[in-house]
Design a protein around this motif. Sequence first.
Motif, short mmCIF file in Angstrom:
data_model
loop_
_atom_site.label_atom_id
_atom_site.label_comp_id
_atom_site.label_asym_id
_atom_site.label_seq_id
_atom_site.Cartn_x
_atom_site.Cartn_y
_atom_site.Cartn_z
N LEU A 227 27.05 -38.17 -28.37
CA LEU A 227 26.32 -38.60 -27.18
C LEU A 227 25.74 -37.39 -26.44
O LEU A 227 26.20 -36.26 -26.62
CB LEU A 227 27.27 -39.35 -26.23
N PRO A 228 24.75 -37.63 -25.58
CA PRO A 228 24.27 -36.54 -24.72
C PRO A 228 25.41 -36.05 -23.83
O PRO A 228 26.17 -36.85 -23.28
CB PRO A 228 23.17 -37.20 -23.87
N VAL A 229 25.53 -34.73 -23.71
CA VAL A 229 26.55 -34.13 -22.85
C VAL A 229 25.85 -33.24 -21.83
O VAL A 229 25.14 -32.29 -22.19
CB VAL A 229 27.56 -33.30 -23.65
N PHE A 230 26.05 -33.56 -20.56
CA PHE A 230 25.49 -32.79 -19.46
C PHE A 230 26.59 -32.00 -18.78
O PHE A 230 27.73 -32.48 -18.67
CB PHE A 230 24.81 -33.72 -18.45
N ASP A 231 26.26 -30.81 -18.32
CA ASP A 231 27.26 -29.98 -17.65
C ASP A 231 26.58 -29.09 -16.62
O ASP A 231 25.38 -29.26 -16.34
CB ASP A 231 28.07 -29.16 -18.66
N PHE A 232 27.30 -28.14 -16.07
CA PHE A 232 26.71 -27.25 -15.08
C PHE A 232 25.58 -26.41 -15.66
O PHE A 232 24.60 -26.11 -14.97
CB PHE A 232 27.79 -26.31 -14.51
N ASN A 233 25.71 -26.05 -16.93
CA ASN A 233 24.68 -25.19 -17.51
C ASN A 233 23.39 -25.95 -17.77
O ASN A 233 22.30 -25.37 -17.69
CB ASN A 233 25.22 -24.54 -18.78
N SER A 234 23.48 -27.23 -18.07
CA SER A 234 22.25 -28.01 -18.20
C SER A 234 21.54 -28.07 -16.85
O SER A 234 20.31 -28.02 -16.77
CB SER A 234 22.54 -29.41 -18.75
N LEU A 235 22.32 -28.17 -15.76
CA LEU A 235 21.75 -28.17 -14.41
C LEU A 235 21.11 -26.81 -14.10
O LEU A 235 19.97 -26.74 -13.62
CB LEU A 235 22.83 -28.48 -13.38
N ILE A 236 21.85 -25.74 -14.35
CA ILE A 236 21.37 -24.40 -13.99
C ILE A 236 20.11 -24.04 -14.77
O ILE A 236 19.16 -23.48 -14.20
CB ILE A 236 22.48 -23.36 -14.20
N HIS A 237 20.06 -24.37 -16.06
CA HIS A 237 18.86 -24.08 -16.84
C HIS A 237 17.67 -24.90 -16.34
O HIS A 237 16.54 -24.39 -16.28
CB HIS A 237 19.12 -24.34 -18.33
N TRP A 238 17.91 -26.13 -15.99
CA TRP A 238 16.84 -26.98 -15.44
C TRP A 238 16.28 -26.38 -14.17
O TRP A 238 15.06 -26.28 -13.98
CB TRP A 238 17.41 -28.38 -15.20
N VAL A 239 17.18 -25.94 -13.28
CA VAL A 239 16.75 -25.32 -12.02
C VAL A 239 15.99 -24.02 -12.30
O VAL A 239 14.93 -23.76 -11.72
CB VAL A 239 17.95 -25.05 -11.10
N TYR A 240 16.52 -23.20 -13.20
CA TYR A 240 15.89 -21.91 -13.50
C TYR A 240 14.45 -22.10 -13.97
O TYR A 240 13.53 -21.42 -13.49
CB TYR A 240 16.69 -21.16 -14.56
N TYR A 241 14.24 -23.00 -14.90
CA TYR A 241 12.90 -23.16 -15.45
C TYR A 241 11.94 -23.82 -14.47
O TYR A 241 10.73 -23.80 -14.68
CB TYR A 241 12.95 -23.92 -16.77
N SER A 242 12.46 -24.35 -13.38
CA SER A 242 11.58 -24.87 -12.34
C SER A 242 11.15 -23.79 -11.36
O SER A 242 10.06 -23.87 -10.78
CB SER A 242 12.26 -26.02 -11.58
N VAL A 243 11.97 -22.77 -11.17
CA VAL A 243 11.64 -21.73 -10.20
C VAL A 243 11.09 -20.46 -10.87
O VAL A 243 10.61 -19.56 -10.19
CB VAL A 243 12.85 -21.37 -9.30
N VAL A 244 11.17 -20.38 -12.20
CA VAL A 244 10.61 -19.25 -12.95
C VAL A 244 9.75 -19.81 -14.08
O VAL A 244 10.18 -19.92 -15.22
CB VAL A 244 11.71 -18.33 -13.51
#
Length: 252
Positions: A227-244
């Motif tokens: 199944l898809p697994v979401f965690d803190f790193n999926s969040l952090i990478h998503w945020v990073y690629y939105s601001v950079v």
Amino acid sequence: MKRGNLQTEADLAATFQVSPTAFAGYAIGIIAVDLIYPKVPGNVANATTFDFPVLYEVVDFEIEQLFEGSEQIKEQIISAAKKLEKQGVRAIVGACGYFGHFQEAVAEAVAIPVFLSSIIQVPIIKIGLKKEQKILTLVASGKDINEAFFCSSGADLSDCTICEIGALESFSSIRWGKTTLDNQKLSADLVEIVQKQLAESPEIGAILLECSDLPPYSYAIQQAAGLPVFDFNSLIHWVYYSVVQTRYYGHF
């Protein structure tokens, strides 16, 4: 060229202003509790987890106060966020899902985006699932999970099936600050508990790991669950690629 490097003649000819801080290039600021225990790669508190620089700001209080959302620690967390903002980060995250208690207060206190908890991902995960499907959410402290806590991160508790992992003996090194960690045992125990939950709850369509110490085990969990697994790193990478953001090159 690496992300963030000067890439064109126009870049080389550009005029740059002096940075107002002693350092530059940290897009993501991470608020982390001062805890001593083994932090393996993949852990949010291990900087080698990321392929971009992150800047940590440490807060010092008992982890139980964070689990509970104690008002006594709110100002310290806000102060840490303001310090990260002053140092030039473009977005702020927390290194524990229970920072979500203070999501609104911190977001109001700074002028940059704030994403303190992995629970923030619940609404976007849910929208990709069937209406009857649930998100299996592994949490470090089940007794501190309630609707108000989820609401603080813009999430709905009813979308999730909660599973506490804080009582696992193999997790005790992290939970109680021991100096040794049986990484293989913890990975096996997490896989076992997820498999049991899936057998009991066929409506589960995705998995979310609340705890910032659990991303090292996301791969093993996904291999077992499919199944898809979401965690803190999926969040952090998503945020990073939105601001950079980056330029794209190629043929068409």
